[in-house]
Design a protein around this motif. Sequence first.
Motif, short mmCIF file in Angstrom:
data_model
loop_
_atom_site.label_atom_id
_atom_site.label_comp_id
_atom_site.label_asym_id
_atom_site.label_seq_id
_atom_site.Cartn_x
_atom_site.Cartn_y
_atom_site.Cartn_z
N LEU A 60 0.84 -1.20 0.00
CA LEU A 60 0.00 0.00 0.00
C LEU A 60 0.87 1.26 0.00
N GLY A 61 0.76 2.06 -1.05
CA GLY A 61 1.58 3.26 -1.20
C GLY A 61 2.62 3.09 -2.31
N HIS A 62 2.95 1.84 -2.65
CA HIS A 62 3.99 1.58 -3.67
C HIS A 62 3.39 1.33 -5.07
N GLU A 63 2.10 1.60 -5.25
CA GLU A 63 1.44 1.17 -6.49
C GLU A 63 1.94 1.90 -7.74
N ALA A 64 2.32 3.18 -7.59
CA ALA A 64 2.78 3.91 -8.78
C ALA A 64 4.10 3.33 -9.29
N ILE A 65 4.88 2.76 -8.37
CA ILE A 65 6.14 2.12 -8.77
C ILE A 65 5.84 0.87 -9.61
N ALA A 66 4.94 0.03 -9.07
CA ALA A 66 4.58 -1.20 -9.80
C ALA A 66 4.05 -0.85 -11.20
N LEU A 67 3.16 0.12 -11.27
CA LEU A 67 2.55 0.48 -12.55
C LEU A 67 3.58 1.08 -13.51
N GLY A 68 4.40 2.00 -13.01
CA GLY A 68 5.40 2.66 -13.85
C GLY A 68 6.44 1.69 -14.37
#
Length: 350
Positions: A60-68
């Motif tokens: 939770l909070g790291h989602e933009a990293i996974a998506l990018g």
Amino acid sequence: VAGRAASDRGAQPPGWPSEQLSNEELLTLYRELNLIRRFNDKQIEIFGAGIMPGSLHPGLGHEAIALGVIHGVRRTDYINGTHRTNNAMMVLRGVPLRQLWAECLGRDTGINRGRRGVDLMGSFDDSVRVFPQNPVLGHNAGIATGVALALQLDKREEVMLVLMGEGASVAGTVWEACFFAGVRKLPIVYCVENNLVAYSTPFEAMTPTETVSERAAAFGFPGQLVDGNDPLAVMDAVHSAAARARAGKGPTLLELRTYRFVGHFIGDPEVYRTREDVRRARQQDPLVLFANALRKRRLLDDELIARMTAEHDAVLKESLDQALNDPFPNPDNCLPLTYQSGVYPMGYSS
Ligand SMILES: Cc1ncc(C[n+]2csc(CCOP(=O)(O)OP(=O)(O)O)c2C)c(N)n1
Ligand SMILES: [Mg+2]
């Protein structure tokens, strides 16, 4: 589901750089970000309800990293993620949700036949290419550097991307791997998910420099500090670094700054930070920031977000319910499935 669409785009990611993304592509990215957030939320919910065995280190909070990361590399590139991002990246690479839930629940129908579970999620299956993390911090970097060496020796066009926390990044293995990769100009991207805390140790207590990215100078390759709460910034940085690696110019070190919104693991009493720290960090919630950016472009409103979220929740619940009815592994298969001869990932054989 949205994750499916992402995985079917073929070898090339969509419009580059991110300013060239169409409205439809931007909305797809938001849809995916929303999906992995709801997936993370659901994992926390079922872990709390005692349905999911093992331990859980939420992303939770790291989602933009996974998506990018997923959209910065090609569908065929190899990724080695962390306990924070691997689950989400499996969703984004289009692994059926039922298979992921079954793995989380230790069922025989899981992507690893229920043997790895939620915390060591990943797969050596060639159609996925998101390797499971090694739980010994820092060792992913060593293993991934070996994979990059194999890719280079075999003149393959794929690149390797490895993620690690900023805590893991101070391990000796990482330094040895980076020196070797720098000298050999290996096709690898080192990404540090810097959430400013390693379990209970704050970043400034662990490293005397302001950034992780400045260490790259010692290895002879570029380093870049990136806003890890902005999926487009992550995507652009990863894309450039992967293109550099593919062109034979060697590695890049990307520091992706973010924050984790819940404890190190579920059950962590979090005595090392205050509620106010978390409240302040949540103002930079990647999901909210990206939604706001799309609102400004009139691509998104509350109604659409509510509809999307409800759709995702329904799909997640349905796949979870199916997995809950799946069988547990047969103990008789324990050893035969643990040791398998003659089969290696990446198309190699003995
Ligand atoms: C060599 C080693 N030491 C300690 C641990 C226990 N451990 C697991 S995660 C973690 C903190 C990792 O921090 P960081 O790398 O910053 O990743 P984050 O959890 O913050 O995403 C620790 C100490 C471990 N797995 N391996
Ligand atoms: Mg950390």
